[in-house]
Design a protein around this motif. Sequence first.
Motif, PDB file in Angstrom:
ATOM      1  N   LEU A  18       0.860  -1.157  -0.007  1.00 37.66           N
ATOM      2  CA  LEU A  18      -0.064   0.078  -0.013  1.00 37.66           C
ATOM      3  C   LEU A  18       0.938   1.329   0.073  1.00 37.66           C
ATOM      4  N   THR A  74      -1.146  -0.226 -10.630  1.00 37.03           N
ATOM      5  CA  THR A  74      -2.081   0.026  -9.555  1.00 37.03           C
ATOM      6  C   THR A  74      -3.079  -0.952  -9.653  1.00 37.03           C
ATOM      7  N   SER A  84      -6.997  -2.274  -7.478  1.00 37.46           N
ATOM      8  CA  SER A  84      -8.134  -2.046  -7.087  1.00 37.46           C
ATOM      9  C   SER A  84      -8.145  -2.054  -5.414  1.00 37.46           C
ATOM     10  N   PRO A  85      -9.055  -1.315  -4.754  1.00 36.64           N
ATOM     11  CA  PRO A  85      -8.886  -1.559  -3.150  1.00 36.64           C
ATOM     12  C   PRO A  85      -9.496  -2.956  -2.810  1.00 36.64           C
ATOM     13  N   THR A 101      -4.250   5.114   1.104  1.00 33.46           N
ATOM     14  CA  THR A 101      -3.301   4.347   0.515  1.00 33.46           C
ATOM     15  C   THR A 101      -4.009   3.594  -0.751  1.00 33.46           C
ATOM     16  N   THR A 102      -2.994   3.282  -1.819  1.00 35.28           N
ATOM     17  CA  THR A 102      -3.423   2.338  -3.039  1.00 35.28           C
ATOM     18  C   THR A 102      -2.825   1.084  -2.985  1.00 35.28           C
ATOM     19  N   GLY A 137       1.286   5.547  -0.636  1.00 39.60           N
ATOM     20  CA  GLY A 137       0.335   6.868  -0.511  1.00 39.60           C
ATOM     21  C   GLY A 137       1.346   7.958   0.489  1.00 39.60           C
TER      22      GLY A 137
END
Length: 198
Positions: free
Chosen positions: A69, A147, A149-150, A77-78, A71
């Motif tokens: 994560l 990147t 997805s959550p 966070t991503t 950020g």
Amino acid sequence: ASRTACDDGDLSRVRARVEAGFAGWSRAARMSFPGDRAAWRGDRYESKTLGWRLVQDSATGGSPVRFGLAGTHPKATTPVAVVSFVGRPRPYAARLVMRDREQAPRVWLTGEGLPPESVRRAFFAASARAAAPSLLPEGARQGEVWTFSPEAADAIAQLDPRETFVIQFLFRDDSVAEARFEAGDFAAGRAFLAMGAI
């Protein structure tokens, strides 16, 4: 317990010890969550530059891969993967692969922790770009950040800590480069970040 008074001396001492222990833990800015083969490293600092808030290191061949994560704040966070490929073309896609809990509700620990393809779940990366220097593995001068997805992070948090998940990088010649990660205490690491910045 029902026969113990709320102001019991022994109970008060235990409560004070627990509160003191939690207070110390809640002030920790960095923490390592070790697993069988790898660790998640958590960082609750807030910064102006993008950085890892929870990360685990792996590799595919001779190329270092990081996942976690990222950020500027521990609560914002991503999920991303950063890879620095050495001497080969760049992949056109990346996917995160793990056990599908609906298709295979029981923990899968054989085959290096990854079940057969028929009961796997995959999350494809939504985007790729050049990685910020602050996200690169030590010694790397360039790399790409992919990147996710959550929902991918939520799915990892629901795995058994002993399980494995992989990030697969797909190339135009139909080859696949794979980096293996340990689910470990990813959920505990997220809870650590949820306490906010120090």
